[in-house]
Design a protein around this motif. Structure first.
Motif, PDB file in Angstrom:
ATOM      1  N   ILE A 343       0.711  -1.197  -0.230  1.00 19.69           N
ATOM      2  CA  ILE A 343      -0.065   0.073  -0.191  1.00 19.69           C
ATOM      3  C   ILE A 343       0.804   1.383   0.013  1.00 19.69           C
ATOM      4  CG2 ILE A 343      -1.709   1.309   1.461  1.00 19.69           C
ATOM      5  CD1 ILE A 343      -2.897  -1.214   2.282  1.00 19.69           C
ATOM      6  N   ARG A 344       1.775   1.292   0.921  1.00 21.28           N
ATOM      7  CA  ARG A 344       2.926   2.493   0.944  1.00 21.28           C
ATOM      8  C   ARG A 344       3.527   2.691  -0.328  1.00 21.28           C
ATOM      9  NH1 ARG A 344       4.682   3.920   6.394  1.00 21.28           N
ATOM     10  NH2 ARG A 344       6.073   5.095   5.212  1.00 21.28           N
ATOM     11  N   LYS A 345       4.066   1.416  -0.898  1.00 20.03           N
ATOM     12  CA  LYS A 345       4.506   1.655  -2.376  1.00 20.03           C
ATOM     13  C   LYS A 345       3.412   2.371  -3.520  1.00 20.03           C
ATOM     14  CE  LYS A 345       8.620   0.630  -4.100  1.00 20.03           C
ATOM     15  NZ  LYS A 345       9.831   1.162  -3.616  1.00 20.03           N
ATOM     16  N   GLU A 346       2.546   1.701  -3.431  1.00 16.15           N
ATOM     17  CA  GLU A 346       1.441   2.133  -4.394  1.00 16.15           C
ATOM     18  C   GLU A 346       0.979   3.750  -4.265  1.00 16.15           C
ATOM     19  OE1 GLU A 346      -1.292   0.207  -7.558  1.00 16.15           O
ATOM     20  OE2 GLU A 346       0.981   0.612  -7.176  1.00 16.15           O
ATOM     21  N   LEU A 347       0.824   3.930  -3.206  1.00 19.97           N
ATOM     22  CA  LEU A 347       0.457   5.575  -2.779  1.00 19.97           C
ATOM     23  C   LEU A 347       1.624   6.334  -3.100  1.00 19.97           C
ATOM     24  CD1 LEU A 347      -1.296   5.171   0.741  1.00 19.97           C
ATOM     25  CD2 LEU A 347      -2.392   5.592  -1.527  1.00 19.97           C
ATOM     26  N   GLY A 348       3.185   6.072  -2.642  1.00 19.12           N
ATOM     27  CA  GLY A 348       4.310   6.803  -3.164  1.00 19.12           C
ATOM     28  C   GLY A 348       4.239   6.998  -4.590  1.00 19.12           C
ATOM     29  N   HIS A 349       3.759   5.682  -5.338  1.00 21.62           N
ATOM     30  CA  HIS A 349       4.177   5.799  -6.780  1.00 21.62           C
ATOM     31  C   HIS A 349       3.163   6.658  -7.379  1.00 21.62           C
ATOM     32  CE1 HIS A 349       3.402   4.487 -10.975  1.00 21.62           C
ATOM     33  NE2 HIS A 349       2.292   4.401 -10.426  1.00 21.62           N
ATOM     34  N   ALA A 350       1.864   6.871  -7.161  1.00 22.16           N
ATOM     35  CA  ALA A 350       1.036   7.987  -7.343  1.00 22.16           C
ATOM     36  C   ALA A 350       1.483   9.195  -7.099  1.00 22.16           C
ATOM     37  CB  ALA A 350      -0.353   7.483  -6.839  1.00 22.16           C
ATOM     38  N   HIS A 351       1.829   9.565  -5.653  1.00 20.24           N
ATOM     39  CA  HIS A 351       2.420  10.819  -5.531  1.00 20.24           C
ATOM     40  C   HIS A 351       3.489  11.314  -6.181  1.00 20.24           C
ATOM     41  CE1 HIS A 351       3.205  13.969  -2.530  1.00 20.24           C
ATOM     42  NE2 HIS A 351       4.306  13.769  -2.781  1.00 20.24           N
ATOM     43  N   TYR A 352       4.520  10.312  -6.295  1.00 16.38           N
ATOM     44  CA  TYR A 352       5.643  10.907  -7.170  1.00 16.38           C
ATOM     45  C   TYR A 352       5.403  11.042  -8.653  1.00 16.38           C
ATOM     46  CZ  TYR A 352       7.605  10.674  -2.391  1.00 16.38           C
ATOM     47  OH  TYR A 352       7.784  10.934  -1.160  1.00 16.38           O
ATOM     48  N   HIS A 353       4.745  10.150  -9.189  1.00 17.48           N
ATOM     49  CA  HIS A 353       4.402  10.018 -10.541  1.00 17.48           C
ATOM     50  C   HIS A 353       3.868  11.754 -10.871  1.00 17.48           C
ATOM     51  CE1 HIS A 353       2.242   9.517 -14.191  1.00 17.48           C
ATOM     52  NE2 HIS A 353       3.071   8.663 -14.578  1.00 17.48           N
ATOM     53  N   ARG A 354       2.698  11.968 -10.033  1.00 16.75           N
ATOM     54  CA  ARG A 354       2.117  13.248 -10.307  1.00 16.75           C
ATOM     55  C   ARG A 354       3.281  14.502 -10.069  1.00 16.75           C
ATOM     56  NH1 ARG A 354      -1.416  16.011 -13.335  1.00 16.75           N
ATOM     57  NH2 ARG A 354      -1.823  17.785 -12.374  1.00 16.75           N
ATOM     58  N   SER A 366      15.842  13.086 -13.010  1.00 16.73           N
ATOM     59  CA  SER A 366      14.735  12.716 -14.386  1.00 16.73           C
ATOM     60  C   SER A 366      13.884  11.811 -13.854  1.00 16.73           C
ATOM     61  CB  SER A 366      15.236  12.315 -15.251  1.00 16.73           C
ATOM     62  OG  SER A 366      15.855  10.972 -15.279  1.00 16.73           O
ATOM     63  N   ARG A 367      12.634  11.854 -14.253  1.00 16.58           N
ATOM     64  CA  ARG A 367      11.487  10.979 -13.825  1.00 16.58           C
ATOM     65  C   ARG A 367      11.926   9.502 -14.062  1.00 16.58           C
ATOM     66  NH1 ARG A 367       5.726  10.787 -17.303  1.00 16.58           N
ATOM     67  NH2 ARG A 367       5.368   8.520 -16.664  1.00 16.58           N
ATOM     68  N   ALA A 368      12.479   9.200 -15.301  1.00 16.10           N
ATOM     69  CA  ALA A 368      12.946   8.012 -15.735  1.00 16.10           C
ATOM     70  C   ALA A 368      14.053   7.549 -14.718  1.00 16.10           C
ATOM     71  CB  ALA A 368      13.612   7.972 -16.996  1.00 16.10           C
ATOM     72  N   ASP A 369      14.928   8.244 -14.427  1.00 23.30           N
ATOM     73  CA  ASP A 369      15.821   7.938 -13.390  1.00 23.30           C
ATOM     74  C   ASP A 369      15.172   7.324 -11.930  1.00 23.30           C
ATOM     75  OD1 ASP A 369      18.153   7.218 -12.002  1.00 23.30           O
ATOM     76  OD2 ASP A 369      18.836   9.305 -11.684  1.00 23.30           O
ATOM     77  N   PHE A 370      14.266   8.331 -11.258  1.00 22.51           N
ATOM     78  CA  PHE A 370      13.649   8.235 -10.264  1.00 22.51           C
ATOM     79  C   PHE A 370      12.863   6.941 -10.270  1.00 22.51           C
ATOM     80  CE2 PHE A 370       9.869   8.627  -7.925  1.00 22.51           C
ATOM     81  CZ  PHE A 370      10.301   8.915  -6.411  1.00 22.51           C
ATOM     82  N   GLU A 371      12.156   6.640 -11.325  1.00 24.19           N
ATOM     83  CA  GLU A 371      11.099   5.642 -11.283  1.00 24.19           C
ATOM     84  C   GLU A 371      11.757   4.310 -11.175  1.00 24.19           C
ATOM     85  OE1 GLU A 371       8.125   6.308 -14.308  1.00 24.19           O
ATOM     86  OE2 GLU A 371       7.046   7.582 -13.136  1.00 24.19           O
ATOM     87  N   THR A 372      12.840   4.293 -11.885  1.00 26.74           N
ATOM     88  CA  THR A 372      13.751   3.009 -12.071  1.00 26.74           C
ATOM     89  C   THR A 372      14.367   2.514 -10.652  1.00 26.74           C
ATOM     90  OG1 THR A 372      14.296   3.422 -14.334  1.00 26.74           O
ATOM     91  CG2 THR A 372      15.870   2.119 -12.951  1.00 26.74           C
ATOM     92  N   ARG A 373      14.721   3.805  -9.789  1.00 28.77           N
ATOM     93  CA  ARG A 373      15.180   3.324  -8.827  1.00 28.77           C
ATOM     94  C   ARG A 373      14.414   3.312  -7.596  1.00 28.77           C
ATOM     95  NH1 ARG A 373      19.613   8.482  -7.998  1.00 28.77           N
ATOM     96  NH2 ARG A 373      19.917   7.400  -6.117  1.00 28.77           N
TER      97      ARG A 373
END
Length: 667
Positions: A343-354, A366-373
């Motif tokens: 749940i924490r991971k999914e909420l964080g994904h939505a927050h930081y994606h936006r 960069s967004r790509a670098d952040f999402e990979t890490r």
């Protein structure tokens, strides 16, 4: 009714009798199930005879919670455009979609005069002032639900007849694979049923030891104690003008209480010269001293629409694949260990994606670098925190779930007066943030909350951790409309509402003959009162009713800890224990849907285009019921009636507005 009647009543149902379904509960969940029966009947039933008995002392559609005769001051906490009782093509189900209007579309039809007779003059007058983003009064919602019920009945094939029984069901008896008897209040003979559905809605909860002791203290000392209840049903007459009242609970039940004891007693609001809301008391209000575990009200509903741009792809880290993996674990599921990190991971994904897509100037990678890490670091780990510190320089832009959950954690105040200022600042800050699109990651998180809710439902019973999650979801995503919190601020400034703080505790002072409350926020200081209100919606845990007690006596399983009725998460069949010569499993003839079960699929109505779990389960239950009843019909020598060709799944539905038919019969 004597106990002997339950045991000796003859089973006189003829072998050739028309199959019978008893649906206990005619509120929105029962209405939604009836709509799914109508949608699936052409392909699974045809037009042969079927009797559907609807048992509820309250009018169908709204039921008890959404009945018409409530104060017009009470609102829904959802906007008109965010409410529907009808399926759409986002719902992943086997049955056909039969579209219907969302609440705001229905309001527009009422306003235009396109639905003559669908609403009374008061509802029509209220509808004339409402827009899609307005929060709707409950009597308007009640009219919408009553209309949806009438549409569901009218859409049933000719052979299916609905019989309304405006009374209470007392007990259900019968074997696991045989006819059931449903005993009704005020009726000597039972209803015979080939299947029974329990759609009971929110039930009262069993007394816990502490609350029971406080209630007993109130009785002995002549005090007022209001237990958890649906607020419109609570007796508030003992809460006297000008006297202090202790209130335990700071969610939606408190908001309703606040409204009924202020505007409901003649107070009103005006906007002062500075544009701030001011409360003008009537003099009939008590003084409400409110506290809870968190010590703050639920977070405000977000006050803006999606501001454009890419939405987070959901689910990403917690979807059907993860649910299937968790359900397959032979050792069972530990919510905190197995589910909360997802749940924490999914909420964080939505927050930081936006944040990275809409506000890249506030990020440092960069967004790509952040999402990979981000994808490879463990949720809540030191590695994740280090990544966020580099990628998101301002801590205010990071998602801190612990701070959101416990904003008063570790904060201490010298006096209750000092606490009032701090709480007002907290509410103002929350209102500002939730109405500012610069904080649009909050809206992305709300979308993730809805996605996660659907996945958690798929896990079935998750024990105490699951109950905690439901509370967290409500606090973050199902709070009051912004205008209600502005009213709360005005009431606080007027001295009608006083804040107690976090980790509130209430004691019985035998020496002084009063209740007293204190909190961790103001150590060592107490507030005394002769009245205590438990402002919590009943039934969240340990739901209780004669019907449930009877089910448990007959072998139904209750979840450990929560006391919720165990059901199959797919179609709602009631789970039963081993015993009496039968093994554990499900009761073939009994189904249960709603918040009193382990499959708490959210509200009976939902936001459009969200693949609502309740809609999916309604469809699965309707199809299971029709198949079961079809087997009963065929075994009795009946046959599928001609004149109704099966409708393929996904085929276009018939017209939205079906003429009134003769299917509805009163008891």
């Amino acid at each position: 009714m004597p106990a002997s009647a339950l045991l000796s009543s003859p089973d006189s149902l003829p072998r050739t009798a028309v199959p019978s379904l008893v649906l206990i509960g005619a509120g929105p969940r029962g209405t939604g199930l009836l709509e799914r029966i109508a949608a699936n009947a052409p392909s699974l039933w045809g037009s042969s005879g079927l009797d559907v008995h609807l048992v509820d002392p309250y009018p169908p559609g709204g039921g008890r919670i959404w009945r018409r005769d409530q104060s017009p001051l009470l609102w829904m906490n959802s906007r008109a455009q965010d409410t529907t009782l009808f399926t759409d093509d986002s719902v992943r189900m086997a049955g056909p979609v039969r579209p219907g209007p969302t609440l705001d579309e229905w309001i527009a039809l009422v306003r235009e005069g396109a639905l003559p007779g669908a609403a009374d003059p008061d509802v029509r007058a209220e509808a004339a002032e409402l827009g899609p983003r307005d929060f709707v009064g409950r009597r308007v919602q009640s009219a919408y639900l009553a209309w949806a019920y009438a549409q569901a009945v009218a859409a049933l094939p000719e052979g299916i007849r609905v019989h309304e029984h405006r009374t209470r069901a007392l007990r259900v008896t019968g074997p696991r694979d045989g006819r059931q008897r449903v005993w009704l209040e005020g009726r000597e003979a039972p209803l015979h049923a080939d299947a029974v559905v329990f759609a009971l809605g929110h039930l009262e909860s069993e007394e816990d030891a502490v609350r029971d002791a406080l209630a007993d203290f109130a009785r002995r000392r002549g005090l007022t104690h209001v237990p958890p209840a649906f607020t419109a049903d609570a007796d508030l007459s003992g809460l006297r003008a000008g006297e202090p009242v202790l209130v335990r609970g700071f969610g939606l039940a408190f908001v309703d209480l606040m409204v009924l004891l202020t505007e409901g007693r003649g107070g009103r609001y005006e906007v002062d010269g500075a544009g701030e809301l001011r409360y003008l008391p009537s003099g009939r209000e008590p003084v409400l001293h409110v506290g809870s575990r968190r010590g703050v009200p639920y977070r405000s509903k977000i006050g803006y629409a999606w501001p454009g741009g890419e939405q987070p792809p959901l689910p990403r880290f917690f979807g059907p694949e993860q649910v299937a993996e968790l359900r397959a674990r032979p050792e069972g599921i530990d919510f905190r260990r197995d589910v909360w990190p997802l749940i924490r991971k999914e909420l964080g994904h939505a927050h930081y994606h936006r944040l990275f897509t809409a506000h890249p100037e506030r990020t440092a990678l960069s967004r790509a670098d952040f999402e990979t890490r981000y994808a490879v670091v463990a949720s809540g780990s030191a590695e994740e925190q280090a990544l966020l510190a580099v990628a998101v320089p301002d801590p205010a832009d990071r998602l801190d779930l612990d701070a959101l959950d416990r904003p008063l954690e570790g904060r201490r105040f010298a006096s209750y007066d000092a606490l009032q200022d701090a709480l007002r600042s907290h509410v103002r800050d929350d209102l500002t943030r939730r109405h500012d699109p610069l904080h649009s990651p909050d809206l992305a998180v709300f979308g993730a909350l809805l996605s996660i809710y659907g996945q958690v439902v798929g896990l079935g019973d998750t024990g105490a951790g699951g109950e905690w999650w439901h509370g967290m979801f409500s606090y973050l995503g199902s709070g009051p409309p912004g205008p209600r919190l502005r009213q709360l601020l005005a009431l606080s400034r007027a001295g009608v509402v006083r804040f107690l703080g976090a980790d509130v505790r209430v004691e019985a002072d035998e020496e002084r003959g009063v209740f007293r409350a204190g909190s961790a926020s103001v150590p060592g200081q107490w507030v005394e009162a002769r009245a205590l209100v438990e402002a919590r919606v009943p039934g969240a845990t340990r739901p209780s009713s004669p019907l449930l007690r009877g089910l448990y006596e007959d072998g139904a399983e209750a979840a450990a800890g929560s006391g919720l009725l165990r059901v199959d998460p797919q179609d709602g069949r009631v789970r039963v224990r081993a015993g009496g010569g039968a093994g554990a499993g499900t009761h073939r003839r009994r189904f249960a849907l709603g918040p009193f079960t382990t499959d708490r699929t959210g509200g009976a109505f939902s936001r459009p285009r969200t693949n609502a779990p309740a809609f999916r389960q309604n469809d699965a239950a309707a199809r299971a019921l029709l198949r079961l009843l079809g087997e009963v019909r065929d075994a009795r020598g009946g046959a599928r009636a001609r004149g109704s060709e099966p409708v393929p799944v996904g085929a276009p539905a018939g017209p939205l507005f079906v003429p009134e038919t003769h299917h509805l019969e009163g008891e």
